[in-house]
Design a protein around this motif. Structure first.
Motif, PDB file in Angstrom:
ATOM      1  N   LEU A  10      44.000  39.610  26.989  1.00 45.74           N
ATOM      2  CA  LEU A  10      44.808  38.859  26.023  1.00 45.74           C
ATOM      3  C   LEU A  10      45.773  37.946  26.757  1.00 45.74           C
ATOM      4  O   LEU A  10      46.941  37.815  26.391  1.00 45.74           O
ATOM      5  N   ALA A  11      45.301  37.313  27.806  1.00 47.86           N
ATOM      6  CA  ALA A  11      46.127  36.387  28.584  1.00 47.86           C
ATOM      7  C   ALA A  11      45.212  35.312  29.155  1.00 47.86           C
ATOM      8  O   ALA A  11      43.985  35.469  29.209  1.00 47.86           O
ATOM      9  N   ARG A  12      45.805  34.200  29.575  1.00 51.93           N
ATOM     10  CA  ARG A  12      45.008  33.091  30.102  1.00 51.93           C
ATOM     11  C   ARG A  12      44.432  33.391  31.478  1.00 51.93           C
ATOM     12  O   ARG A  12      43.440  32.814  31.882  1.00 51.93           O
ATOM     13  N   SER A  13      45.058  34.277  32.232  1.00 51.50           N
ATOM     14  CA  SER A  13      44.541  34.680  33.535  1.00 51.50           C
ATOM     15  C   SER A  13      44.256  36.174  33.508  1.00 51.50           C
ATOM     16  O   SER A  13      45.076  36.965  33.046  1.00 51.50           O
ATOM     17  N   GLY A  14      43.075  36.537  33.986  1.00 51.00           N
ATOM     18  CA  GLY A  14      42.663  37.929  33.944  1.00 51.00           C
ATOM     19  C   GLY A  14      43.216  38.734  35.108  1.00 51.00           C
ATOM     20  O   GLY A  14      43.868  38.213  36.010  1.00 51.00           O
ATOM     21  N   ASP A  31      43.940  45.130  40.396  1.00 51.36           N
ATOM     22  CA  ASP A  31      44.385  45.568  39.076  1.00 51.36           C
ATOM     23  C   ASP A  31      43.271  46.295  38.343  1.00 51.36           C
ATOM     24  O   ASP A  31      43.534  47.204  37.547  1.00 51.36           O
ATOM     25  N   LEU A  32      42.030  45.900  38.600  1.00 53.42           N
ATOM     26  CA  LEU A  32      40.884  46.550  37.964  1.00 53.42           C
ATOM     27  C   LEU A  32      40.516  47.857  38.659  1.00 53.42           C
ATOM     28  O   LEU A  32      40.055  48.803  38.017  1.00 53.42           O
ATOM     29  N   ALA A  33      40.713  47.911  39.980  1.00 48.26           N
ATOM     30  CA  ALA A  33      40.293  49.095  40.744  1.00 48.26           C
ATOM     31  C   ALA A  33      40.992  50.355  40.260  1.00 48.26           C
ATOM     32  O   ALA A  33      40.393  51.446  40.256  1.00 48.26           O
ATOM     33  N   VAL A  34      42.246  50.251  39.837  1.00 51.98           N
ATOM     34  CA  VAL A  34      42.998  51.440  39.423  1.00 51.98           C
ATOM     35  C   VAL A  34      42.437  52.059  38.148  1.00 51.98           C
ATOM     36  O   VAL A  34      42.711  53.232  37.858  1.00 51.98           O
ATOM     37  N   GLY A  70      50.839  42.110  32.341  1.00 48.44           N
ATOM     38  CA  GLY A  70      50.050  43.145  33.003  1.00 48.44           C
ATOM     39  C   GLY A  70      49.428  44.096  32.001  1.00 48.44           C
ATOM     40  O   GLY A  70      49.249  43.762  30.819  1.00 48.44           O
ATOM     41  N   TRP A  71      49.111  45.290  32.438  1.00 49.70           N
ATOM     42  CA  TRP A  71      48.488  46.281  31.571  1.00 49.70           C
ATOM     43  C   TRP A  71      49.488  46.766  30.523  1.00 49.70           C
ATOM     44  O   TRP A  71      50.658  46.962  30.811  1.00 49.70           O
ATOM     45  N   ASP A  72      48.970  46.990  29.317  1.00 57.58           N
ATOM     46  CA  ASP A  72      49.841  47.438  28.231  1.00 57.58           C
ATOM     47  C   ASP A  72      49.043  48.358  27.306  1.00 57.58           C
ATOM     48  O   ASP A  72      48.092  47.928  26.655  1.00 57.58           O
ATOM     49  N   GLY A  73      49.429  49.632  27.258  1.00 59.28           N
ATOM     50  CA  GLY A  73      48.802  50.587  26.344  1.00 59.28           C
ATOM     51  C   GLY A  73      49.816  51.214  25.422  1.00 59.28           C
ATOM     52  O   GLY A  73      49.579  52.298  24.879  1.00 59.28           O
ATOM     53  N   SER A  74      50.951  50.537  25.224  1.00 59.42           N
ATOM     54  CA  SER A  74      52.031  51.085  24.405  1.00 59.42           C
ATOM     55  C   SER A  74      51.663  51.063  22.927  1.00 59.42           C
ATOM     56  O   SER A  74      50.723  50.378  22.503  1.00 59.42           O
ATOM     57  N   GLU A  75      52.437  51.808  22.147  1.00 63.42           N
ATOM     58  CA  GLU A  75      52.196  51.826  20.708  1.00 63.42           C
ATOM     59  C   GLU A  75      52.506  50.480  20.065  1.00 63.42           C
ATOM     60  O   GLU A  75      51.982  50.164  18.991  1.00 63.42           O
ATOM     61  N   TRP A 105      52.511  51.608  44.842  1.00 62.30           N
ATOM     62  CA  TRP A 105      52.153  52.882  45.460  1.00 62.30           C
ATOM     63  C   TRP A 105      50.938  53.504  44.798  1.00 62.30           C
ATOM     64  O   TRP A 105      50.149  54.189  45.459  1.00 62.30           O
ATOM     65  N   TYR A 106      50.750  53.270  43.490  1.00 62.16           N
ATOM     66  CA  TYR A 106      49.580  53.817  42.797  1.00 62.16           C
ATOM     67  C   TYR A 106      48.314  53.088  43.244  1.00 62.16           C
ATOM     68  O   TYR A 106      47.239  53.704  43.340  1.00 62.16           O
ATOM     69  N   LYS A 107      48.433  51.811  43.520  1.00 64.34           N
ATOM     70  CA  LYS A 107      47.281  51.068  44.042  1.00 64.34           C
ATOM     71  C   LYS A 107      46.933  51.537  45.447  1.00 64.34           C
ATOM     72  O   LYS A 107      45.750  51.628  45.809  1.00 64.34           O
TER      73      LYS A 107
END
Length: 429
Positions: free
Chosen positions: A44-48, A53-56, A99-104, A316-318
């Motif tokens: 949902l953005a102009r740049s993917g 970012d996908l590897a995680v 970035g990533w968003d899984g919020s309510e 650090w998670y990456k």
């Protein structure tokens, strides 16, 4: 101090066709775990997203959090508010300008991108998601059965080979059952990247920067949704401290804690270890310790309502994901070098110099030429005689020669069935 056996390379004893089968069995749990647990992102953005970012998304910790989050959101939804739109937003993995968003909040913000809602508020019986749940469950049950059986029989370490190193990963997949009823894979959202740079202030705030109308000419999308449409709102959820949600968090951590206990118990100071068992214990210690610590932290401190693990975009998670990827490659390489077939046909990574046959192949009976009068004395009758200069001479009729034999047999001594003979030094049949 633990007794770590030296690395023994036995890979050259296995033919190529058997290697294909072993590698297929090796990677089957990994492929199933990733294919079933890592969803396709909704951009949902102009740049993917970039590659890191996908590897995680393929990290086992990320996948386990998704299983927890989907089931937890279903537990927290208000009575009667669980709808196809809720299911769609809960299963989607949104990439926005932030970035990533899984919020309510994305349950509401993503409504303007809804193309086709799912037919049901649960997974269909005949669907790809249900099939994946079935495959992952069967693999997990098999791996758990083998783990319990080998631990009870004392042969867990002896039975480790390249075809079984990812068995515990298959057991992780059993946690998918918590959310299996509400996991779907329908293509619900669409986004067209137009050159129109206009966006409302609310769109800029939530990180979604679409054109003024994402689908010009597509009137079936009902953009914006009418007030009578069954779209969810942010008030559809109970607070995070709902008692049944707190209980579910505790129960979700229990299987992971039990697996961690199994790994820790297997690291006995008086035990023997091969390079494969050392690598295997370190590999699953890394996954389990990091996963339990992360989950416990967010379960207590929050946020625990997002469908994406909150630290997904942190550096650090990456790094953790990259280290885990390298550890996976290292584990496969070490196990491949040490794997060899035992006399009964089972594969192991323990060296042949260690008396492992009794544990790994209890149905085999050792045979030896022995001393005269020994009840286990055994030999092979032959009608040829080999001379000292490697010449071969046929014996006269009615004559035969007994050749000493060292090896194993499967069956009953003196019975009519003999399953296999394995000789040493080229002797056997």
């Amino acid at each position: 101090m633990p007794n770590i056996l030296p690395l023994t390379i036995k890979a050259d004893t296995i033919p190529f066709t058997d290697w294909v089968s072993l590698l297929t069995l090796c990677f089957a749990p990994v492929i199933a775990h990733i294919a079933a647990g890592a969803p396709t992102p909704t951009i949902l953005a102009r740049s993917g997203p970039r590659w890191h970012d996908l590897a995680v998304l393929y990290n086992p910790t990320t996948i386990l959090w998704r299983y927890f989050a989907v089931a937890n959101r279903r537990l927290r939804v208000q009575r009667g508010a669980w709808s196809p739109a809720q299911v769609a937003a809960t299963n989607a993995v949104f990439w926005t300008a932030h970035g990533w968003d899984g919020s309510e909040g994305m349950v509401v913000s993503s409504q303007r991108f809804t193309a086709v809602l799912p037919e049901l508020s649960r997974a269909k019986l005949l669907s790809a998601s249900t099939l994946k749940s079935l495959i992952v469950t069967l693999q997990g049950v098999q791996a758990l059965w083998l783990l319990i059986g080998n631990i009870n029989g004392g042969s867990y370490a002896a039975s480790l080979a390249i075809d079984s190193i990812f068995g515990p990963l298959a057991i992780f997949g059993l946690l998918r059952l918590c959310a299996a009823l509400w996991l779907i894979e329908d293509d619900v959202y669409c986004y067209v990247r137009l050159e129109d740079s206009s966006s409302s202030s609310s769109e800029e705030e939530d990180g979604i920067n679409p054109p003024s109308h994402p689908y010009p000419g597509l009137t079936s999308l009902n953009y914006p949704p009418p007030s009578s449409s069954p779209f969810p709102s942010a008030s559809d959820f109970h607070p995070p401290n709902l008692p049944r949600s707190l209980l579910f968090r505790t129960l979700f951590l229990l299987p992971l804690a039990l697996l961690l206990t199994v790994v820790l118990v297997s690291i006995s100071p008086s035990a023997q270890f091969t390079a494969t068992t050392v690598a295997l214990d370190a590999y699953y210690l890394l996954i389990l310790v990091v996963t339990i610590v992360i989950f416990a932290y967010y379960f207590i401190r929050g946020p625990s309502t997002t469908t994406l693990i909150p630290c997904l975009s942190m550096r650090w998670y990456k790094v953790y994901t990259g280290v885990l990827g390298l550890a996976t490659v290292g584990l496969v390489v070490v196990a491949a070098l040490e794997t060899w077939p035992a006399p009964c046909g089972r594969y192991t990574t323990w060296p042949s110099s260690v008396d492992i046959d009794v544990v790994l192949c209890p149905s085999l009976q050792p045979l030896s030429s022995g001393e005269e009068g020994d009840g286990m004395a055994f030999g092979i009758a032959t009608r040829i005689s080999r001379g000292g200069n490697a010449s071969v001479t046929a014996l006269d009729g009615g004559e035969f020669r007994v050749v000493d034999f060292e090896g194993y047999f499967q069956g009953r001594a003196g019975g009519v069935r003999v399953g296999a003979f394995v000789g040493e030094g080229g002797v056997g049949g």
